[in-house]
Design a protein around this motif. Structure first.
Motif, mmCIF file in Angstrom:
data_model
loop_
_atom_site.group_PDB
_atom_site.id
_atom_site.type_symbol
_atom_site.label_atom_id
_atom_site.label_comp_id
_atom_site.label_asym_id
_atom_site.label_seq_id
_atom_site.Cartn_x
_atom_site.Cartn_y
_atom_site.Cartn_z
ATOM 1 N N PHE A 206 0.840 -1.200 0.000
ATOM 2 C CA PHE A 206 0.000 0.000 0.000
ATOM 3 C C PHE A 206 0.875 1.250 0.000
ATOM 4 N N GLY A 207 1.958 1.203 0.805
ATOM 5 C CA GLY A 207 2.857 2.359 0.867
ATOM 6 C C GLY A 207 3.531 2.647 -0.453
ATOM 7 N N GLN A 208 3.669 1.628 -1.318
ATOM 8 C CA GLN A 208 4.271 1.824 -2.636
ATOM 9 C C GLN A 208 3.244 2.151 -3.703
ATOM 10 N N GLY A 209 1.989 2.338 -3.280
ATOM 11 C CA GLY A 209 0.959 2.758 -4.232
ATOM 12 C C GLY A 209 0.146 1.639 -4.830
ATOM 13 N N ASN A 210 0.385 0.396 -4.414
ATOM 14 C CA ASN A 210 -0.367 -0.738 -4.966
ATOM 15 C C ASN A 210 -1.570 -1.009 -4.070
ATOM 16 N N PHE A 211 -2.656 -0.307 -4.321
ATOM 17 C CA PHE A 211 -3.856 -0.470 -3.506
ATOM 18 C C PHE A 211 -4.762 -1.584 -4.022
ATOM 19 N N ALA A 212 -4.332 -2.277 -5.081
ATOM 20 C CA ALA A 212 -5.132 -3.382 -5.603
ATOM 21 C C ALA A 212 -4.863 -4.686 -4.855
ATOM 22 N N ALA A 213 -3.790 -4.755 -4.086
ATOM 23 C CA ALA A 213 -3.455 -5.976 -3.348
ATOM 24 C C ALA A 213 -4.455 -6.192 -2.216
ATOM 25 N N ARG A 214 -4.742 -7.502 -1.931
ATOM 26 C CA ARG A 214 -5.671 -7.848 -0.866
ATOM 27 C C ARG A 214 -5.074 -8.960 -0.004
ATOM 28 N N VAL A 215 -5.487 -8.981 1.260
ATOM 29 C CA VAL A 215 -5.006 -9.982 2.207
ATOM 30 C C VAL A 215 -5.922 -11.197 2.152
ATOM 31 N N PRO A 216 -5.369 -12.431 2.018
ATOM 32 C CA PRO A 216 -6.226 -13.626 2.051
ATOM 33 C C PRO A 216 -6.846 -13.800 3.435
ATOM 34 N N ILE A 217 -8.110 -14.211 3.464
ATOM 35 C CA ILE A 217 -8.816 -14.422 4.727
ATOM 36 C C ILE A 217 -8.474 -15.825 5.222
ATOM 37 N N GLU A 218 -7.697 -15.903 6.296
ATOM 38 C CA GLU A 218 -7.260 -17.191 6.821
ATOM 39 C C GLU A 218 -6.980 -17.050 8.302
ATOM 40 N N GLY A 219 -6.715 -18.206 8.946
ATOM 41 C CA GLY A 219 -6.370 -18.213 10.353
ATOM 42 C C GLY A 219 -7.592 -18.173 11.241
ATOM 43 N N GLY A 220 -7.347 -17.906 12.522
ATOM 44 C CA GLY A 220 -8.421 -17.872 13.505
ATOM 45 C C GLY A 220 -9.275 -16.632 13.381
ATOM 46 N N LYS A 221 -10.162 -16.492 14.341
ATOM 47 C CA LYS A 221 -11.119 -15.397 14.284
ATOM 48 C C LYS A 221 -10.438 -14.045 14.324
ATOM 49 N N THR A 222 -9.407 -13.913 15.190
ATOM 50 C CA THR A 222 -8.727 -12.626 15.309
ATOM 51 C C THR A 222 -8.004 -12.260 14.023
ATOM 52 N N LEU A 223 -7.287 -13.245 13.434
ATOM 53 C CA LEU A 223 -6.560 -12.975 12.187
ATOM 54 C C LEU A 223 -7.517 -12.692 11.043
ATOM 55 N N ARG A 224 -8.629 -13.385 11.009
ATOM 56 C CA ARG A 224 -9.604 -13.131 9.951
ATOM 57 C C ARG A 224 -10.186 -11.718 10.083
ATOM 58 N N THR A 225 -10.456 -11.308 11.319
ATOM 59 C CA THR A 225 -10.972 -9.948 11.538
ATOM 60 C C THR A 225 -9.945 -8.907 11.104
ATOM 61 N N LEU A 226 -8.661 -9.171 11.435
ATOM 62 C CA LEU A 226 -7.605 -8.243 11.030
ATOM 63 C C LEU A 226 -7.484 -8.170 9.516
ATOM 64 N N ALA A 227 -7.528 -9.325 8.835
ATOM 65 C CA ALA A 227 -7.415 -9.343 7.377
ATOM 66 C C ALA A 227 -8.589 -8.615 6.729
ATOM 67 N N GLU A 228 -9.794 -8.842 7.241
ATOM 68 C CA GLU A 228 -10.962 -8.154 6.679
ATOM 69 C C GLU A 228 -10.862 -6.649 6.884
ATOM 70 N N GLY A 229 -10.330 -6.207 8.055
ATOM 71 C CA GLY A 229 -10.152 -4.774 8.290
ATOM 72 C C GLY A 229 -9.141 -4.150 7.347
ATOM 73 N N VAL A 230 -8.031 -4.868 7.076
ATOM 74 C CA VAL A 230 -7.020 -4.352 6.150
ATOM 75 C C VAL A 230 -7.591 -4.257 4.743
ATOM 76 N N ASN A 231 -8.349 -5.265 4.320
ATOM 77 C CA ASN A 231 -8.937 -5.224 2.979
ATOM 78 C C ASN A 231 -9.951 -4.087 2.854
ATOM 79 N N ASP A 232 -10.708 -3.848 3.903
ATOM 80 C CA ASP A 232 -11.664 -2.730 3.876
ATOM 81 C C ASP A 232 -10.920 -1.400 3.778
ATOM 82 N N MET A 233 -9.818 -1.286 4.527
ATOM 83 C CA MET A 233 -9.004 -0.071 4.430
ATOM 84 C C MET A 233 -8.446 0.093 3.016
ATOM 85 N N ALA A 234 -8.014 -1.027 2.392
ATOM 86 C CA ALA A 234 -7.465 -0.961 1.033
ATOM 87 C C ALA A 234 -8.524 -0.486 0.043
ATOM 88 N N ASP A 235 -9.772 -0.961 0.230
ATOM 89 C CA ASP A 235 -10.838 -0.514 -0.677
ATOM 90 C C ASP A 235 -11.035 0.996 -0.586
#
Length: 627
Positions: A206-235
């Motif tokens: 994201f810092g290099q300007g690539n806002f099209a990248a997304r985080v795969p939703i994986e791991g436990g509940k906490t990691l999934r929540t974190l990944a979904e939050g990062v993807n929402d921020m990227a959008d």
């Protein structure tokens, strides 16, 4: 103090997982190992004591009977026991009855001290009654119970071997626990840190300007929540970037349009300046020459006064036109600078000569302090700066003294213009460098100037990159100073002796100017000086009026822009070729563009910009025709 390198998240998670289990394993292993070592030590001691008691019981009869051979056999038999290295049997009188030791006794250097076990030999003994001895044969009362002592020494080697074996097993167990803990910790940390590291990589993109990248939703509940939050921020960031890019594109397009518009306006301004510089100067040039010619004729006093007023008005208009065009050329960047080293004294002397008469008429004193300094600058532009500063001082220091001087300060030369006039208040010292600003001239009296001199000074010093300073206080006069680089003294070209002022009678002048008024005014002025003028408004007419077999003109005076093909430089070259001689020439031009000026200077022909001062034209004609 050296700081330890910071661990990444993978190593930290592994360390958190390994450390508790490793500490617990170490505590348990240390506890059980120390307990086992204590048990072995106790068993070893108890065995030694038991062997000592056994030997003491077996040695009772041998000690009582004094049978040393029997005691020796007992001690040797005891040496056959494991870890026994010495056996000693002593009598009640501390007499050694038997002493046996293993071949490696005394102990090897560095070996641990052996364990020693002492056991008394107990027994009632036998009472031998001898009537002949009386009571002399009885044993001492303390000898009836203690029959001697047994000493058994045991080696600690087997004990140490057992301890080493236990410690080795303990270390092996610690290593096994450590390997198992590390493996388990790495597996656990990988399941936690790898998703976090992938999220960190995506955030870095994201810092290099690539806002099209997304985080795969994986791991436990906490990691999934974190990944979904990062993807929402990227959008949201991608949408914001698109909006910002659209605004930047629109602003860039508007800037390009404004840039093109500014460039078109600048080109139009340049064309206007060129046209104004030529077209406005032509009538002013003709007016000045007509007034000069008119002033040379005899007039009645009233008419003479009108002619003088017309001359003053024409000169004022010329000064205003020159100042306005200079301001416009400076603002448009159409004025070039020609930096070169030159001495200051000749320039200062010319300025002093130019203003000496005006200062005298005003009842003022103009003083020049001689100097031998050289500077690096554009001599023409620097002279214009000093002209304006001296002119300003003369207007605002009535009846006072103006000093023009310079001094060296390090690698710079500071030129100062001082006056003892009314001075300038601090709040007005910036305003006086603006166009048409005059502090004490609300009635716009032309005698106090037009308010453009200091504005031109500011622009010229900025163009030349010469700092301009002003120091003044009300009632204490003013000091204007210009700083410019010093230059090493050089060699000046030798000048011929000045030509004495004389009439231009019978000087044949070839004159070309396509402006009818300028041509007529120049003809009249030249003829009033006694010149023979052959004039034309174009090249063809002049060439026809000057046949090749006729006399060549003494000097050529022509405009740079003439009707027909070519320009004034080309006309001069053709006339010189026609008559086969380098005829002196002067160019009069209202074109002040840098390209035209450079071309004329490169040809080595004197250039006078219109409107031309009659005195300058006459002096130049005299100098060129006397060479």
């Amino acid at each position: 103090m050296t700081r330890l390198p910071r661990l990444d998240i993978h190593a930290r998670i592994a360390l958190i997982a390994v450390l508790p289990s490793l500490v617990l394993a170490l505590v348990l292993i240390a506890y059980f190992t120390s307990s086992r070592l204590a048990d072995i030590e106790s068993a070893h001691t108890q065995r030694g004591k038991a062997l000592a008691r056994q030997l003491a019981a077996a040695s009772e009869y041998g000690v009582f009977s004094g049978n040393r051979e029997s005691l020796r056999k007992l001690s040797n038999a005891m040496l056959l026991e494991k870890d026994i290295i010495r056996v000693s049997i002593t009598s009640p009188l501390q007499e050694i009855l038997a002493d046996s030791s293993s071949p490696d006794y005394p102990r090897r250097p560095g070996a641990a001290a052996p364990l020693r076990f002492r056991e008394p030999i107990q027994g009632a003994g036998v009472n031998i009654e001898d009537t002949f001895l009386g009571g002399a044969g009885e044993l001492p009362p303390d000898m009836t119970s203690a029959r001697g002592e047994v000493l058994v020494e045991m080696s600690r080697d087997s004990l140490r071997l057992e301890e080493q074996r236990l410690l080795q097993n303990a270390f092996l167990m610690v290593g096994a626990v450590l390997i198992g803990s590390v493996g388990l910790a790495l597996r656990m940390s990988g399941g936690i840190s790898e998703p976090i590291l992938r999220i960190a990589d995506i955030v870095h993109s994201f810092g290099q300007g690539n806002f099209a990248a997304r985080v795969p939703i994986e791991g436990g509940k906490t990691l999934r929540t974190l990944a979904e939050g990062v993807n929402d921020m990227a959008d949201k960031m991608e949408a914001a970037q698109s909006n910002l890019q659209r605004q930047i594109d629109e602003a860039t397009r508007e800037l390009l349009e404004k840039k093109d518009e500014a460039e078109r306006a600048n080109r139009a301004k340049t064309r206007f300046l060129a046209a104004a510089s030529h077209d406005l100067r032509q009538p002013m040039h003709a007016l000045g020459l007509f007034v000069a010619e008119l002033g040379q004729k005899p007039h009645a006093p009233d008419t003479r006064r009108l002619v003088e007023q017309i001359a003053v008005s024409a000169e004022t208009m010329e000064n205003l036109l020159d100042s306005l065009l200079d301001i416009s050329r400076l603002d448009a960047g159409a004025l070039d600078r020609q930096i070169k080293p030159f001495p200051l004294q000749p320039l200062l002397e010319r300025i002093e000569v130019d203003y000496r008469r005006e200062a005298g008429l005003r009842g003022q004193r103009l003083r020049l302090r001689p100097t031998s300094l050289w500077v690096s600058s554009d001599p023409l532009l620097l002279e214009r700066i000093l002209h304006n500063l001296i002119s300003n001082a003369l207007r605002y220091a009535p009846g006072g003294t103006i000093l023009l001087a310079c001094r060296k300060r390090g690698r710079q030369v500071r030129i100062e213009v001082r006056d003892n006039g009314p001075g300038i208040a601090a709040e007005a010292q910036q305003a006086i460098f603006q166009e048409f600003v005059q502090l004490d001239n609300p009635e716009r009296n032309r005698a106090k100037g037009l308010g453009l001199g200091l504005a031109i000074v500011r622009r010229l010093t900025d163009l030349l990159e010469h700092p301009l300073y002003l120091k003044s206080s009300p009632g204490l006069g003013a000091l204007f100073a210009v700083e410019l680089p010093a230059a090493a003294p050089g060699t000046l070209p030798e000048h011929s002796q000045p030509v004495p002022v004389q009439a231009l009678a019978r000087v044949h002048v070839a004159l070309v100017d396509d402006d009818e008024l300028a041509l007529a005014s120049t003809i009249g002025l030249l003829e009033s000086w006694g010149c023979q003028v052959g004039a034309a408004d174009n090249e063809a007419t002049l060439l026809a009026a000057l046949p090749p077999d006729g006399d060549a003109p003494d000097i050529i005076v022509c405009d740079y822009q003439i009707s027909g093909h070519g320009n004034g430089l080309q006309l001069i070259e053709r006339l010189r070729a026609q008559f086969g001689k380098p005829i002196p020439a002067v160019i009069l031009s209202g074109d002040t563009s840098p390209a035209t000026t450079a071309a004329i200077q490169q040809a080595g022909i004197p250039l006078l910009h219109k409107p031309v001062r009659p005195a300058k034209l006459r002096a130049l004609l005299q100098r060129k025709t006397q060479v």
